[in-house]
Design a protein around this motif. Structure first.
Motif, PDB file in Angstrom:
ATOM      1  N   ILE A  93       0.850  -1.188   0.000  1.00 15.55           N
ATOM      2  CA  ILE A  93       0.000   0.000   0.000  1.00 15.55           C
ATOM      3  C   ILE A  93       0.883   1.234   0.000  1.00 15.55           C
ATOM      4  O   ILE A  93       1.759   1.371   0.872  1.00 15.55           O
ATOM      5  N   VAL A  94       0.678   2.106  -0.944  1.00 11.94           N
ATOM      6  CA  VAL A  94       1.467   3.322  -1.054  1.00 11.94           C
ATOM      7  C   VAL A  94       0.700   4.439  -0.352  1.00 11.94           C
ATOM      8  O   VAL A  94      -0.473   4.675  -0.639  1.00 11.94           O
ATOM      9  N   LYS A  95       1.396   5.139   0.536  1.00  7.51           N
ATOM     10  CA  LYS A  95       0.787   6.257   1.222  1.00  7.51           C
ATOM     11  C   LYS A  95       1.007   7.489   0.368  1.00  7.51           C
ATOM     12  O   LYS A  95       2.102   7.760  -0.094  1.00  7.51           O
ATOM     13  N   ARG A  96      -0.036   8.226   0.202  1.00  3.27           N
ATOM     14  CA  ARG A  96       0.070   9.446  -0.584  1.00  3.27           C
ATOM     15  C   ARG A  96       0.268  10.631   0.345  1.00  3.27           C
ATOM     16  O   ARG A  96      -0.366  10.720   1.391  1.00  3.27           O
ATOM     17  N   PRO A  97       1.185  11.531  -0.030  1.00  4.16           N
ATOM     18  CA  PRO A  97       1.465  12.667   0.863  1.00  4.16           C
ATOM     19  C   PRO A  97       0.335  13.661   0.916  1.00  4.16           C
ATOM     20  O   PRO A  97      -0.503  13.833   0.202  1.00  4.16           O
TER      21      PRO A  97
END
Length: 97
Positions: A93-97
């Motif tokens: 899962i990529v966390k978005r800034p």
């Protein structure tokens, strides 16, 4: 005799009045019909636009329905929308800034 000439000079022309009234009535009718036709054409344009949008949506839904019977599409949908993974895989899962 003078009295008779005088009446003739100020005679009211009923024919011209009636003819003018008839012309005004027909002009009103034509204007009213043209206004109604313009309104109907506007409605027709809106209905045709709604029909085109509904046909596009229908085509998209039919394409999706056809894809639902394919295993690859089901797997892709499960991974993208539900976040599911195959056995032995780790979800990333990529966390978005």
């Amino acid at each position: 005799m003078r009295h008779a000439k005088r009446r003739r000079g100020i005679r009211f022309d009923w024919f011209a009045v009636v003819l003018c009234a008839i012309c005004i009535y027909f002009a009103y009718v034509v204007f009213n019909q043209q206004f109604s036709l313009n309104e109907l054409n506007r409605d027709l344009t809106q209905v045709e636009e709604r029909l085109a949008a509904a046909q596009q949506e229908n085509a998209a839904l039919k394409a999706e329905k056809d894809n639902l019977s394919e295993a690859e599409y089901i797997e892709k949908t499960a991974r993208e929308e539900l976040g599911m993974t195959k056995e032995g895989e780790l979800p990333y899962i990529v966390k978005r800034p």
